[in-house]
Design a protein around this motif. Sequence first.
Motif, PDB file in Angstrom:
ATOM      1  N   UNK A 208       0.970  -1.451  -0.039  1.00 28.68           N
ATOM      2  CA  UNK A 208       0.135  -0.141   0.178  1.00 28.68           C
ATOM      3  C   UNK A 208       0.900   1.052   0.026  1.00 28.68           C
ATOM      4  N   UNK A 209       1.868   0.912   0.239  1.00 28.71           N
ATOM      5  CA  UNK A 209       2.719   2.296   0.292  1.00 28.71           C
ATOM      6  C   UNK A 209       3.675   2.997  -0.951  1.00 28.71           C
ATOM      7  N   UNK A 210       3.752   2.409  -1.929  1.00 30.60           N
ATOM      8  CA  UNK A 210       3.309   1.855  -2.712  1.00 30.60           C
ATOM      9  C   UNK A 210       2.858   3.680  -3.836  1.00 30.60           C
ATOM     10  N   UNK A 211       3.351   4.270  -5.064  1.00 32.66           N
ATOM     11  CA  UNK A 211       3.110   5.878  -5.774  1.00 32.66           C
ATOM     12  C   UNK A 211       2.967   5.068  -6.811  1.00 32.66           C
ATOM     13  N   UNK A 212       1.284   5.482  -6.554  1.00 35.31           N
ATOM     14  CA  UNK A 212       0.586   5.329  -7.801  1.00 35.31           C
ATOM     15  C   UNK A 212      -0.099   6.818  -8.890  1.00 35.31           C
ATOM     16  N   UNK A 213       0.089   6.335  -9.808  1.00 35.98           N
ATOM     17  CA  UNK A 213       0.274   6.817 -11.664  1.00 35.98           C
ATOM     18  C   UNK A 213      -1.283   7.728 -11.723  1.00 35.98           C
ATOM     19  N   UNK A 214      -1.409   8.857 -11.036  1.00 33.01           N
ATOM     20  CA  UNK A 214      -3.329   8.758 -11.060  1.00 33.01           C
ATOM     21  C   UNK A 214      -3.761   9.930 -11.983  1.00 33.01           C
ATOM     22  N   UNK A 215      -2.598   9.893 -13.621  1.00 32.99           N
ATOM     23  CA  UNK A 215      -3.272  10.607 -14.352  1.00 32.99           C
ATOM     24  C   UNK A 215      -3.460  10.831 -15.502  1.00 32.99           C
ATOM     25  N   UNK A 216      -3.624   9.559 -15.909  1.00 36.66           N
ATOM     26  CA  UNK A 216      -4.097   8.333 -16.786  1.00 36.66           C
ATOM     27  C   UNK A 216      -5.430   8.901 -17.479  1.00 36.66           C
ATOM     28  N   UNK A 217      -6.341   8.840 -16.606  1.00 37.37           N
ATOM     29  CA  UNK A 217      -7.542   9.873 -17.244  1.00 37.37           C
ATOM     30  C   UNK A 217      -7.900  10.845 -16.332  1.00 37.37           C
ATOM     31  N   UNK A 218      -8.949  10.803 -15.531  1.00 41.48           N
ATOM     32  CA  UNK A 218      -9.311  11.604 -14.379  1.00 41.48           C
ATOM     33  C   UNK A 218      -8.600  11.712 -13.544  1.00 41.48           C
TER      34      UNK A 218
END
Length: 449
Positions: free
Chosen positions: A233-243
């Motif tokens: 859960x402490x990973x980094x998620x890329x959040x701008x692929x869609x909305x």
Amino acid sequence: MTSSSAKEYSPQEPPRTSLFTDHYELTMLQASLHSGAAHRSAVFEVFARRLPDGRRYGVVAGTGRLLEGIAGFRFSETELGFLERAAVVNRETLDYLADFRFSGDVWGYAEGEAYFPNSPILIVESTFAEACILETYLLSVLNHDSAIASAASRMTIAANGRPCIEMGSRRTHEEAAVAAARAAVVAGFASTSNLEAGLRYGIRTVGTAAHSFTLLHDTERAAFEAQIASMGADTTLLVDTYDVESAVRTAVEIAGERLGAVRLDSGDLIGQAHSVRRLLDELGNVNTRIVVTSDLDEYAIAALAAAPVDSYGVGTALVTGSGAPTASMVYKLVSRTDDDGEFVSVAKAAKNKQSVGGRKYALRRLDERGTATTEVIGVGRPPVGDSNDRLLLEHFIVKGELQPGWTGPEGVERARARHEASIAELPASARRMHRGEAVIPTVYMEDGE
């Protein structure tokens, strides 16, 4: 900052570097062997006549790589066979190269040190033959790495304590990428995405996923679930692929308060950073960090100073020197012995490319507060300073023997510490992003003054 892999590092055989040079270096060697001048004692100096336009200081980098390369500057049967087939040099020269080992001395500014116009960044003392054929290799390493470190230093200053991540491997040559990662860490970057740099120099490597990972899956949720299940859960998620807002909500729903970070890679980074920070806080994820990427340079980083950003990922601008891809350093013969064995100063006299003859020594003059005020270059003898002035030249190679502590992961850590201390003693104007002249002047102290 090096990782624990530095403790497991074991030096490999020195890289073969002898043909990382220009044809004319070896033809000069041949002609000087013919004249008998090849074995005259000589002093060569690396310096930059000027800083890149508008820069206030430069940063020396690549020294550790360079010293490793000098240790591997040998001519095996492979190199000698090529030189013979291509008729680059004659038999006398080939015989000389077959036994080549650098046996001289190398002095220079410690890696990570700030430099200014005409600073004697590196000094090679040996025979003309030995020093001559090192020219192209020395300059290619120092010009590239110092350009990267100088840009990286400005970026870490603009970041003002927020970590910077080197992410430029795909924007440059594969070997240049490794060197760039190393130079960036010397100048204060916290980590790199380049695994080869991690292996060679013990640098901390980081990275999670690109947009293709999200696009691979049927939904963004499925991609996030897979990444969190695999990496935690402490990973980094890329959040701008869609909305972006929808992605942040989905990320928090899956990972909860333990979500490590979200990454923004496009759009209005300042506006999005503020809105994402508000949303994360509203959802209870006050400890989830925000990482921004997307063609950042020192000016973009400075513009994000007031935004709620936790770290920066920098690629293209870093590995291209942020507009100054070379440090424009040169390598000049400044002193050599005459027929009587006495040293004489020599210098190029061309109007736009003048050099100052004589063996150089360097001192950084500091005021009572420890702030640098002047770069003092002694010609023929060391300049005299007071108790808080600092001599700048280190003795890297003594009679052909590399001194310990300058290469490998240890060398990177040492260079990083030197950079931090060197920048701390510069005047405050060095930390401003606006264009200007060198923050301290360079003055010469001639022999006998």
